[in-house]
Design a protein around this motif. Structure first.
Motif, PDB file in Angstrom:
ATOM      1  N   LYS A  49      12.079  27.065  35.502  1.00 57.68           N
ATOM      2  CA  LYS A  49      12.555  26.351  36.684  1.00 57.68           C
ATOM      3  C   LYS A  49      11.844  26.791  37.958  1.00 57.68           C
ATOM      4  N   GLY A  50      10.915  27.717  37.813  1.00 57.95           N
ATOM      5  CA  GLY A  50      10.160  28.164  38.981  1.00 57.95           C
ATOM      6  C   GLY A  50      10.956  29.122  39.838  1.00 57.95           C
ATOM      7  N   ARG A  51      10.452  29.356  41.019  1.00 56.39           N
ATOM      8  CA  ARG A  51      11.118  30.252  41.957  1.00 56.39           C
ATOM      9  C   ARG A  51      11.027  29.677  43.357  1.00 56.39           C
ATOM     10  N   ARG A  52      11.949  30.080  44.145  1.00 56.11           N
ATOM     11  CA  ARG A  52      11.979  29.657  45.538  1.00 56.11           C
ATOM     12  C   ARG A  52      12.078  30.892  46.405  1.00 56.11           C
ATOM     13  N   LYS A  53      11.043  31.120  47.174  1.00 59.68           N
ATOM     14  CA  LYS A  53      11.053  32.275  48.063  1.00 59.68           C
ATOM     15  C   LYS A  53      11.890  31.964  49.291  1.00 59.68           C
TER      16      LYS A  53
END
Length: 273
Positions: free
Chosen positions: A218-222
């Motif tokens: 799902k990826g990452r969100r900084k």
């Protein structure tokens, strides 16, 4: 008359009558206290020895911060206290927050302000000087969750191809699913249910040996840092000033052009025919 010297037999009787001298009397009380202190310190070291990897705990904390917490904050969800992903579960957390990265070759202790060239020396300083600040009584080791969180992918800069262990994959998947159930109960509401499904897709599905699913799918969100927010505000404040400067500059050029035309026309009119 000369004094009579005691015979050997009499001296022997006197020595036997006296109490025996203990060898420990020759040692001072200070040495005794020193030996007892050293023995006690050795006992305390073994008594409070921590069997928890600081490096793997740091990797697990990094994964939680980058690949999980932004999505939790988006849902405005509060992790239960019993959840092992809760920030309080990492008893290295307070020491990690007291690390000050001043420069590329300078790390500073937030407790005593002592500086070090590398982070590993600061870690040793924490272990030796600020060990008493760790709460080791509850045994909260975040490194125990590394199997479920894929810490090896974060710790190894060069990925090594290793043969998959089916038993380890099943064990890690079971741990991962138990984290999803305890941290995001489906019956707690829509947000918890969505995060439960997200956690399974993000971490648990990759615990197989078929190689189809990848971790962190799902990826990452900084999360936006304070520096980014400050720079955005500064740009918004300076942007109107920039347009004002461009407007005044163009207006000045136009005025200069008009004045130049007027001077040229006036000189032409003054020329004799």
């Amino acid at each position: 008359m000369p004094e009579a010297q005691p015979s050997r037999r009499a001296l022997r009787r006197i020595s036997l009558a006296l109490p025996p001298i203990q060898p420990s009397l020759f040692f001072s009380a200070d040495f005794g206290c020193l030996f007892r202190g050293l023995k006690q310190d050795q006992g305390n070291i073994h008594e409070h020895e921590v069997h928890c990897s600081r490096e793997r705990s740091r990797a697990a904390s990094k994964i939680i911060e980058e690949y999980l917490m932004p999505f939790i904050e988006k849902e405005r969800y509060q992790l239960p206290n019993k959840c092992r992903l809760h920030p309080d579960y990492n008893f290295y957390g307070d020491q990690e927050q007291h690390k000050i990265h001043v420069d590329i070759n300078e790390w500073r202790c937030g407790y005593c302000r002592k500086s070090f060239y590398e982070e590993k020396y600061l870690d040793r300083h924490f272990d030796n000087r600020h060990y008493d600040l760790l709460n080791v009584s509850q045994g909260k080791c975040l490194a125990d969750l590394c199997g479920a969180l894929h810490c090896d992918l974060v710790m190894d800069s060069v990925q090594k191809k290793t043969k998959c262990n089916p038993a380890a994959a099943v064990r890690n998947k079971h741990l991962c699913e138990s984290l999803a159930d305890s941290c995001f109960p489906v019956k707690e509401g829509p947000s918890s249910s969505r995060l439960h499904e997200f956690f399974l897709r993000q971490f648990c599905d990759a615990h197989t040996c078929n190689g189809r699913q990848k971790p962190f799918s799902k990826g990452r969100r900084k999360r936006r840092s304070i520096f980014f927010i400050a720079m955005s505000i500064l740009v918004l404040l300076l942007l109107p000033l920039f347009y004002l400067f461009v407007y005044l500059y163009q207006r000045g050029i136009r005025r200069g052009t008009q004045d130049l035309r007027r001077v040229t026309e006036s000189t032409r009119k003054k020329k004799p025919s």
